[in-house]
Design a protein around this motif. Structure first.
Motif: not given
Length: 413
Positions: A64-65, A407, A410-412
């Motif tokens: 998703e990220a 990542l 879910g963090e960029t």
């Protein structure tokens, strides 16, 4: 001709892990870095691949990220429940000893099943759109000279880079060239994989039957096919039995599958030809060297008993991308040994521990010794009665334990 560029990283291997790393680095650093993904397989359309993978919740968060999940979600099937049984092939009744179900977070199953082909295709497309150089040359050899690694390609050309990442599989030629030892062994088992069509819906239920030759897994896929519903099988069998099985005609092979698959989902059909892959365990003595890093199966190989192989590789991607991006943004050398050792520190214990656990599980369950059968069935039953322990196992399998790379949260980058 030598291409010189200190802001270049070469990744050898265009599988899922190599593509994901290339995309993560390019999305984070953009024009500040050139990413060359080199693999002769990139010269044409992706090769047919009838394997399917369990994408754990943390790996889904990573996709998703990276902006890939929305493209592949329609081809993925949520895994809402997993049941484990222990029986012999001809047993009429297969008692269930352990069940995992529920969500790790609201709206988040602990895993999704996705076929290899669409995942590879969408990752490749995303890399191309992001500006990754998809290079159909192979990497023949490399040499390190201080602040650069000189990469020799199969067409005779040479490029200089800050880092070479080997994502070229468990039989990595680049790992051998780097002089990194491999500790491992064959299980004398092979995994037979195929897509099976069936009459009745699976409702997101995965089944793992432990049998004397090894586990037989039925894994839910997105609906479709000749009978309306589909599952992937991973059938662990003694290697000496595999060639005779695969030489059977379609009806006889399907009959062998049906004795293991069962009748719960109604009539079944082969949607893809069955193929087999040798199974083994292995881990590299080191994951890094000067201007060189191993990724995915090139660093470690585990039994597919719990579907963790690709997830371990994607954790490698998340950890390596994080240390490289952080170093680059601080103006540090992303290929320096200090940066790479931080990657190895983040990943080595987890991969060795998971590999040892999978190895022990396979040895415990791939036999027909009555005392061991009684002991393991008792153990499974005890775990089934301890909700806290079950939740712990689910969260660990989902990859959302403490200390996960950004990542994977879910963090960029």
């Amino acid at each position: 001709m030598v291409q010189a560029n200190a802001s270049r990283i070469v990744i050898a291997g265009g599988g899922i892990s190599g593509l994901a790393l290339a995309l993560a680095l390019k999305r984070a650093l953009g024009a500040d870095i050139e990413i060359i993904l080199a693999d002769p397989a990139l010269s044409g359309a992706p090769r047919p691949d009838n394997r399917a993978y369990a994408i754990a919740a943390a790996a889904r968060a990573m996709l998703e990220a990276l902006g890939v999940w929305s493209a592949v979600e329609a081809t993925a099937a949520p895994m809402n429940e997993m049941v484990i049984s222990d029986s012999r092939t001809g047993d009429a009744v297969r008692p269930i000893f352990l069940t995992f179900d529920g969500e790790v977070e609201p709206g988040r199953p602990f895993a999704h099943m996705i076929e290899a082909a669409p995942l590879l295709a969408h990752l490749r497309s995303a890399c191309e759109s992001a500006g990754v150089v998809l290079d159909p040359r192979g990497v023949r050899r490399f040499s390190v000279d201080g602040a650069r690694v000189e990469v020799n390609f199969t067409d005779g050309s040479v490029a200089q880079a800050a880092l070479l990442v080997a994502a070229d599989g468990a039989r990595s030629k680049l790992r051998e060239q780097a002089g990194i030892d491999w500790v491992g062994w064959s299980y004398k088992q092979s995994g037979i994989v195929a897509t099976i069509g069936h009459e009745r819906p699976h409702h997101g239920r995965a089944v793992e039957h432990f049998m004397p030759s090894g586990p037989f897994a039925i894994l839910p896929l997105a609906d479709g096919g000749t009978l309306g519903h589909r599952s992937s099988i991973v059938w662990t069998e003694r290697t000496e039995n595999v060639a005779p099985l695969l030489s059977l005609d379609g009806e006889d092979l399907l009959a062998e599958i049906e004795t293991r698959f069962g009748l719960e989902l109604g009539a079944i059909a082969l949607e893809t030809p069955a193929s087999a892959y040798p199974l083994g365990y292995g881990v590299a003595r080191s994951f890094v060297d000067s201007r060189f890093a191993l990724l995915g199966d090139a660093a470690h190989l585990v039994h597919p008993i719990a579907g963790q192989g690709l997830n371990l590789g994607l954790k490698d991607v998340a950890a390596l991308a994080e240390v490289i991006v952080d170093a680059a943004r601080l103006g540090l050398d992303p290929g320096s040994l200090d940066v790479l050792e931080a990657y190895e520190k983040a990943r080595r214990f987890d991969t060795v521990a998971m590999g040892a656990f999978m190895d022990g599980m396979n040895r415990l369950f791939s036999n027909d010794a009555t005392p061991l059968r009684l002991a393991r069935d008792l153990g499974l039953g005890l775990v089934d009665r301890l909700p806290g322990l079950k939740r712990f196992f689910i969260r660990e399998a989902a990859g959302i334990g403490a200390g996960a790379p950004r990542l994977m949260r879910g963090e960029t980058l």
